[in-house]
Motif scaffolding. Structure first.
Motif, short mmCIF file in Angstrom:
data_model
loop_
_atom_site.label_atom_id
_atom_site.label_comp_id
_atom_site.label_asym_id
_atom_site.label_seq_id
_atom_site.Cartn_x
_atom_site.Cartn_y
_atom_site.Cartn_z
N LYS A 224 0.81 -1.21 0.00
CA LYS A 224 0.00 0.00 0.00
C LYS A 224 0.85 1.27 0.00
CE LYS A 224 -1.90 -1.42 3.81
NZ LYS A 224 -0.92 -2.45 4.28
N LEU A 225 0.29 2.29 -0.61
CA LEU A 225 0.85 3.64 -0.58
C LEU A 225 0.00 4.46 0.38
CD1 LEU A 225 2.65 5.96 -1.82
CD2 LEU A 225 0.79 6.28 -3.48
N SER A 226 0.65 5.10 1.36
CA SER A 226 -0.09 5.85 2.37
C SER A 226 0.47 7.26 2.52
CB SER A 226 -0.02 5.14 3.73
OG SER A 226 -0.56 3.84 3.67
N ARG A 227 -0.40 8.16 2.94
CA ARG A 227 0.01 9.53 3.27
C ARG A 227 -0.23 9.76 4.76
NH1 ARG A 227 -2.69 13.66 -0.33
NH2 ARG A 227 -4.58 12.89 0.68
N TYR A 228 0.82 10.19 5.46
CA TYR A 228 0.73 10.52 6.88
C TYR A 228 0.75 12.04 7.03
CZ TYR A 228 1.69 5.69 8.36
OH TYR A 228 1.63 4.34 8.59
N THR A 229 -0.23 12.57 7.74
CA THR A 229 -0.28 14.00 8.05
C THR A 229 -0.19 14.17 9.56
OG1 THR A 229 -1.68 14.43 6.11
CG2 THR A 229 -1.59 16.14 7.81
N HIS A 230 0.83 14.89 10.01
CA HIS A 230 1.06 15.13 11.43
C HIS A 230 0.80 16.61 11.72
CE1 HIS A 230 3.44 11.66 10.26
NE2 HIS A 230 3.43 11.26 11.51
N THR A 231 -0.21 16.88 12.51
CA THR A 231 -0.55 18.26 12.88
C THR A 231 -0.17 18.48 14.34
OG1 THR A 231 -2.41 18.22 11.32
CG2 THR A 231 -2.38 19.98 12.98
N PHE A 232 0.77 19.38 14.57
CA PHE A 232 1.32 19.60 15.91
C PHE A 232 0.56 20.70 16.64
CE2 PHE A 232 4.67 17.60 13.56
CZ PHE A 232 5.38 16.85 14.48
N GLU A 233 0.59 20.60 17.97
CA GLU A 233 0.11 21.71 18.77
C GLU A 233 1.02 22.92 18.53
OE1 GLU A 233 -0.21 20.58 22.85
OE2 GLU A 233 -1.89 19.21 22.48
N LYS A 234 0.51 24.11 18.76
CA LYS A 234 1.25 25.32 18.43
C LYS A 234 2.52 25.49 19.25
CE LYS A 234 -2.83 27.88 16.86
NZ LYS A 234 -3.67 29.09 17.04
N ASP A 235 2.53 24.97 20.47
CA ASP A 235 3.67 25.24 21.36
C ASP A 235 4.31 23.98 21.92
OD1 ASP A 235 1.55 24.50 22.89
OD2 ASP A 235 1.69 26.14 24.34
N SER A 236 4.12 22.84 21.24
CA SER A 236 4.75 21.61 21.72
C SER A 236 4.89 20.63 20.56
CB SER A 236 3.93 20.97 22.85
OG SER A 236 2.81 20.26 22.33
N TYR A 237 5.48 19.47 20.85
CA TYR A 237 5.63 18.44 19.83
C TYR A 237 4.52 17.38 19.91
CZ TYR A 237 10.15 20.35 18.52
OH TYR A 237 11.15 21.17 18.06
N LYS A 238 3.52 17.62 20.75
CA LYS A 238 2.35 16.75 20.74
C LYS A 238 1.63 16.94 19.40
CE LYS A 238 -0.20 16.22 24.36
NZ LYS A 238 -1.10 16.51 25.51
N GLN A 239 1.08 15.87 18.89
CA GLN A 239 0.56 15.91 17.52
C GLN A 239 -0.62 14.98 17.34
OE1 GLN A 239 3.57 13.49 14.96
NE2 GLN A 239 4.65 14.09 16.83
N LYS A 240 -1.42 15.29 16.34
CA LYS A 240 -2.46 14.40 15.87
C LYS A 240 -2.02 13.85 14.52
CE LYS A 240 -6.32 16.69 18.21
NZ LYS A 240 -7.63 17.38 18.05
N VAL A 241 -2.22 12.55 14.32
CA VAL A 241 -1.72 11.89 13.11
C VAL A 241 -2.89 11.29 12.34
CG1 VAL A 241 -0.17 10.14 12.19
CG2 VAL A 241 0.44 11.37 14.28
N PHE A 242 -2.92 11.57 11.05
CA PHE A 242 -3.94 11.00 10.18
C PHE A 242 -3.24 10.25 9.06
CE2 PHE A 242 -6.71 11.43 6.38
CZ PHE A 242 -7.77 10.65 6.83
N CYS A 243 -3.60 8.98 8.90
CA CYS A 243 -3.02 8.14 7.84
C CYS A 243 -4.11 7.81 6.83
CB CYS A 243 -2.43 6.86 8.43
SG CYS A 243 -1.77 5.73 7.18
N GLU A 244 -3.81 8.08 5.56
CA GLU A 244 -4.76 7.81 4.48
C GLU A 244 -4.11 6.90 3.45
OE1 GLU A 244 -7.63 10.33 1.39
OE2 GLU A 244 -5.92 11.29 2.36
N GLU A 245 -4.77 5.79 3.13
CA GLU A 245 -4.27 4.87 2.11
C GLU A 245 -4.67 5.38 0.74
OE1 GLU A 245 -6.00 1.23 3.43
OE2 GLU A 245 -4.44 0.87 4.94
N LEU A 246 -3.69 5.50 -0.15
CA LEU A 246 -3.92 6.13 -1.45
C LEU A 246 -3.98 5.14 -2.62
CD1 LEU A 246 -1.59 9.26 -1.16
CD2 LEU A 246 -4.00 9.03 -0.52
N ALA A 247 -3.32 3.98 -2.48
CA ALA A 247 -3.31 3.01 -3.58
C ALA A 247 -2.81 1.67 -3.06
CB ALA A 247 -2.43 3.50 -4.73
N PHE A 248 -3.11 0.61 -3.83
CA PHE A 248 -2.68 -0.74 -3.47
C PHE A 248 -2.02 -1.39 -4.69
CE2 PHE A 248 -6.18 0.35 -0.71
CZ PHE A 248 -5.72 -0.05 0.54
N ALA A 249 -1.12 -2.36 -4.40
CA ALA A 249 -0.38 -3.01 -5.49
C ALA A 249 -0.25 -4.51 -5.24
CB ALA A 249 0.99 -2.37 -5.66
#
Length: 232
Positions: A201-226
């Motif tokens: 699988k091909l996946s895209r990871y998006t990491h959105t950090f808090e404004k003043d720390s390294y805490k983050q929310k992570v979203f993984c989306e699968e884009l294609a399969f082989a």
């Protein structure tokens, strides 16, 4: 979105030497306090450090050739202890001292590179001490795998087809290299991976950090399969 910083894939790799700790004494089956220090993951990146007042420690589970762990951020003057009662595999030991999510223990220089490193560290700490049969992230390869081939390819799609016979793409990324930018004042990191375990699988990871720390929310989306990949 602010100006985008693009990295070569080598930027996701540890860039400081941190001596690995070898556990010469195999622990008994079940849960125990890990003899391995998860801080070595953080200290192997030049842009990251352990936040003052914190340290990282882990519980580990071993049985029948498999292993798993759970990492906590705890006060620097405290240590993990094992509860008196036996804990089942599907349960998790809880520290007797105050504890936080492991990303609370991360600090850094707030550079774009440090956020990319923190995004990778998030996954590495999340699968710290986990055997390959039960891991997911460790099977992900951050793209592009070969910078020279990527530069020589006529397009992103042409390069992707050197990695597999993909079905229809959900979306075509403008670049496969890791990128950093600010979205609504939040530091954001995006990268793409290829995973060969189970379905390729091909996946895209998006990491959105808090404004003043390294805490983050992570979203993984699968884009294609082989097709079918590695099966354990």
């Amino acid at each position: 979105m602010t100006e985008v910083t693009e990295f070569t894939s080598s930027a996701v790799k540890p860039n400081l030497y941190c001596r690995s700790e070898m556990d010469l004494h195999e622990s008994e089956n079940g849960w125990s306090i890990s003899s391995q220090n998860p801080e070595r993951i953080v200290r192997s990146y030049s842009g990251l450090a352990i936040r003052q007042g914190y340290k990282l420690r882990a519980y580990s589970y071993k049985a029948e050739g498999e292993s798993s762990s759970v990492v906590y951020a705890i006060p620097h003057d405290k240590e993990l202890t094992m509860p008196a009662e036996v804990i089942a595999k599907d349960e998790t030991p809880k520290p007797q001292c105050p504890s936080d999510h492991f990303m609370c223990a991360l600090d850094g220089d707030r550079s774009p590179l440090s956020y990319l490193q923190a995004a990778v560290a998030y996954h590495e700490l999340g699968e710290f001490g986990i055997s390959r049969q039960t891991c997911y992230w460790s099977a992900d390869d951050i793209l592009p795998l070969d910078e020279k081939l990527y530069e020589q390819a006529d397009s992103v799609v042409d390069y992707l087809y050197t990695l597999g016979d993909w079905n229809e793409f959900k979306t075509i990324p403008p670049t496969l290299r890791p990128i950093f930018y600010y979205e609504n004042d939040h530091p954001t990191v995006v990268f793409y991976t290829k995973n060969d375990v189970g379905m390729i699988k091909l996946s895209r990871y998006t990491h959105t950090f808090e404004k003043d720390s390294y805490k983050q929310k992570v979203f993984c989306e699968e884009l294609a399969f082989a097709g079918i990949g590695i099966l354990f």
